[in-house]
Design a protein around this motif. Structure first.
Motif, PDB file in Angstrom:
ATOM      1  N   MET A   1      11.186  14.672  -9.986  1.00 26.38           N
ATOM      2  CA  MET A   1      11.261  15.450 -11.194  1.00 26.38           C
ATOM      3  C   MET A   1       9.945  16.183 -11.453  1.00 26.38           C
ATOM      4  N   ILE A   2       8.809  15.488 -11.223  1.00 27.51           N
ATOM      5  CA  ILE A   2       7.508  16.125 -11.414  1.00 27.51           C
ATOM      6  C   ILE A   2       7.382  17.344 -10.507  1.00 27.51           C
ATOM      7  N   ALA A   3       7.821  17.191  -9.250  1.00 23.25           N
ATOM      8  CA  ALA A   3       7.727  18.296  -8.299  1.00 23.25           C
ATOM      9  C   ALA A   3       8.600  19.467  -8.731  1.00 23.25           C
ATOM     10  N   ALA A   4       9.811  19.196  -9.169  1.00 18.96           N
ATOM     11  CA  ALA A   4      10.723  20.265  -9.578  1.00 18.96           C
ATOM     12  C   ALA A   4      10.210  20.988 -10.821  1.00 18.96           C
ATOM     13  N   LEU A   5       9.722  20.260 -11.798  1.00 16.42           N
ATOM     14  CA  LEU A   5       9.241  20.869 -13.037  1.00 16.42           C
ATOM     15  C   LEU A   5       7.995  21.730 -12.830  1.00 16.42           C
ATOM     16  N   ASN A   6       7.190  21.375 -11.839  1.00 24.13           N
ATOM     17  CA  ASN A   6       5.929  22.091 -11.603  1.00 24.13           C
ATOM     18  C   ASN A   6       5.961  22.956 -10.350  1.00 24.13           C
ATOM     19  N   ASP A   7       7.137  23.150  -9.773  1.00 21.87           N
ATOM     20  CA  ASP A   7       7.301  23.969  -8.571  1.00 21.87           C
ATOM     21  C   ASP A   7       6.350  23.516  -7.464  1.00 21.87           C
ATOM     22  N   LEU A   8       6.405  22.200  -7.144  1.00 18.04           N
ATOM     23  CA  LEU A   8       5.548  21.619  -6.121  1.00 18.04           C
ATOM     24  C   LEU A   8       6.374  21.238  -4.897  1.00 18.04           C
ATOM     25  N   SER A   9       5.746  21.192  -3.747  1.00 16.07           N
ATOM     26  CA  SER A   9       6.395  20.768  -2.511  1.00 16.07           C
ATOM     27  C   SER A   9       6.236  19.268  -2.338  1.00 16.07           C
ATOM     28  N   VAL A  10       7.151  18.671  -1.578  1.00 19.77           N
ATOM     29  CA  VAL A  10       7.135  17.227  -1.329  1.00 19.77           C
ATOM     30  C   VAL A  10       7.201  16.987   0.174  1.00 19.77           C
ATOM     31  N   LEU A  11       6.362  16.077   0.669  1.00 11.82           N
ATOM     32  CA  LEU A  11       6.398  15.662   2.067  1.00 11.82           C
ATOM     33  C   LEU A  11       6.371  14.139   2.136  1.00 11.82           C
ATOM     34  N   VAL A  12       7.022  13.590   3.151  1.00 16.29           N
ATOM     35  CA  VAL A  12       7.011  12.145   3.366  1.00 16.29           C
ATOM     36  C   VAL A  12       6.461  11.841   4.751  1.00 16.29           C
ATOM     37  N   ALA A  13       5.871  10.652   4.904  1.00 19.91           N
ATOM     38  CA  ALA A  13       5.339  10.218   6.195  1.00 19.91           C
ATOM     39  C   ALA A  13       5.381   8.699   6.259  1.00 19.91           C
ATOM     40  N   ASP A  14       5.248   8.192   7.470  1.00 19.36           N
ATOM     41  CA  ASP A  14       5.265   6.763   7.727  1.00 19.36           C
ATOM     42  C   ASP A  14       4.034   6.444   8.571  1.00 19.36           C
ATOM     43  N   VAL A  15       3.189   5.525   8.100  1.00 23.14           N
ATOM     44  CA  VAL A  15       1.981   5.152   8.832  1.00 23.14           C
ATOM     45  C   VAL A  15       2.364   4.157   9.921  1.00 23.14           C
ATOM     46  N   GLY A  16       2.017   4.488  11.163  1.00 20.56           N
ATOM     47  CA  GLY A  16       2.308   3.591  12.286  1.00 20.56           C
ATOM     48  C   GLY A  16       1.351   2.416  12.315  1.00 20.56           C
ATOM     49  N   ASN A  17       1.884   1.229  12.548  1.00 17.14           N
ATOM     50  CA  ASN A  17       1.076   0.002  12.654  1.00 17.14           C
ATOM     51  C   ASN A  17       0.074  -0.125  11.507  1.00 17.14           C
ATOM     52  N   ALA A  18       0.571   0.047  10.314  1.00 19.53           N
ATOM     53  CA  ALA A  18      -0.294   0.118   9.128  1.00 19.53           C
ATOM     54  C   ALA A  18      -1.257  -1.056   9.008  1.00 19.53           C
ATOM     55  N   TYR A  19      -0.762  -2.264   9.103  1.00 24.55           N
ATOM     56  CA  TYR A  19      -1.626  -3.429   8.889  1.00 24.55           C
ATOM     57  C   TYR A  19      -2.776  -3.482   9.897  1.00 24.55           C
ATOM     58  N   LEU A  20      -2.547  -2.987  11.110  1.00 25.23           N
ATOM     59  CA  LEU A  20      -3.591  -3.045  12.139  1.00 25.23           C
ATOM     60  C   LEU A  20      -4.775  -2.139  11.826  1.00 25.23           C
ATOM     61  N   ASN A  21      -4.627  -1.244  10.861  1.00 24.66           N
ATOM     62  CA  ASN A  21      -5.736  -0.385  10.437  1.00 24.66           C
ATOM     63  C   ASN A  21      -6.724  -1.127   9.555  1.00 24.66           C
ATOM     64  N   ALA A  22      -6.266  -2.190   8.918  1.00 28.42           N
ATOM     65  CA  ALA A  22      -7.082  -2.887   7.925  1.00 28.42           C
ATOM     66  C   ALA A  22      -7.880  -4.023   8.558  1.00 28.42           C
ATOM     67  N   PRO A  23      -9.151  -4.139   8.204  1.00 22.14           N
ATOM     68  CA  PRO A  23      -9.926  -5.288   8.694  1.00 22.14           C
ATOM     69  C   PRO A  23      -9.475  -6.568   8.000  1.00 22.14           C
ATOM     70  N   CYS A  24      -9.616  -7.696   8.693  1.00 27.85           N
ATOM     71  CA  CYS A  24      -9.293  -8.991   8.078  1.00 27.85           C
ATOM     72  C   CYS A  24     -10.238  -9.236   6.910  1.00 27.85           C
ATOM     73  N   ARG A  25      -9.733  -9.866   5.889  1.00 30.37           N
ATOM     74  CA  ARG A  25     -10.560 -10.143   4.715  1.00 30.37           C
ATOM     75  C   ARG A  25     -11.189 -11.523   4.772  1.00 30.37           C
ATOM     76  N   GLU A  26     -10.775 -12.322   5.756  1.00 30.86           N
ATOM     77  CA  GLU A  26     -11.371 -13.638   5.955  1.00 30.86           C
ATOM     78  C   GLU A  26     -11.489 -13.886   7.448  1.00 30.86           C
ATOM     79  N   LYS A  27     -12.205 -14.916   7.811  1.00 25.78           N
ATOM     80  CA  LYS A  27     -12.389 -15.211   9.233  1.00 25.78           C
ATOM     81  C   LYS A  27     -11.174 -15.998   9.730  1.00 25.78           C
ATOM     82  N   ILE A  28     -10.510 -15.449  10.756  1.00 28.07           N
ATOM     83  CA  ILE A  28      -9.357 -16.111  11.369  1.00 28.07           C
ATOM     84  C   ILE A  28      -9.624 -16.181  12.861  1.00 28.07           C
ATOM     85  N   TRP A  29      -9.469 -17.367  13.430  1.00 26.34           N
ATOM     86  CA  TRP A  29      -9.678 -17.520  14.859  1.00 26.34           C
ATOM     87  C   TRP A  29      -8.583 -18.393  15.434  1.00 26.34           C
ATOM     88  N   PHE A  30      -8.420 -18.299  16.749  1.00 31.55           N
ATOM     89  CA  PHE A  30      -7.455 -19.143  17.446  1.00 31.55           C
ATOM     90  C   PHE A  30      -7.924 -19.321  18.881  1.00 31.55           C
TER      91      PHE A  30
END
Length: 142
Positions: A1-30
């Motif tokens: 609705m915001i896009a239609a009221l303000n004559d804006l374009s909309v695009l969608v995307a999907d981030v591949g392997n999203a979690y692998l981009n983030a560093p671990c927040r704690e130390k995990i080892w195995f």
């Protein structure tokens, strides 16, 4: 609705392997298993969040939030997954660009939402999945 009221374009995307981009927040080892060949038995420290870890979702959220702030976006007070940045159209109309993020799905609205997607992908922050039919990493929603 915001896009239609303000004559804006909309695009969608999907981030591949999203979690692998983030560093671990704690130390995990195995201990490495036999699938590591000659490295079997050595201690391995995870440096990236993996799917299945309890904290991976939070690590990804913190990581992408930092990147959105670097791009000049701020989360809305109503919903922290809706990011906004003041913008001005070529005709002088002032509005807010919006980026909505749900886990690894991104929806951008603005006069030129492709600039937001390019900022996220070409600056090598994230690899956006390409559509098999069009070959594009982002597209208008169907």
């Amino acid at each position: 609705m915001i896009a239609a009221l303000n004559d804006l374009s909309v695009l969608v995307a999907d981030v591949g392997n999203a979690y692998l981009n983030a560093p671990c927040r704690e130390k995990i080892w195995f201990t490495a298993g036999k699938e590591f060949g000659s490295g079997a038995g050595t201690k391995i420290v995870l440096v990236r969040a993996l799917y299945g870890l309890k904290t991976s979702g939070a690590a990804w959220k913190a990581h992408i939030s930092g990147n959105m702030r670097e791009l000049g976006f701020e989360p809305s007070d109503a919903d922290p997954d809706v990011w906004m940045r003041a913008a001005t159209k070529l005709d002088g109309f002032k509005y807010y660009e919006h980026v909505l993020i749900y886990v690894n799905d991104i929806l951008a609205l603005g006069e030129h939402p492709e600039k937001v997607m390019i900022s996220l992908s070409l600056s090598e922050i994230y690899r956006l999945k390409k559509d098999k039919k069009t070959g594009k990493a982002y597209a208008p929603p169907e």
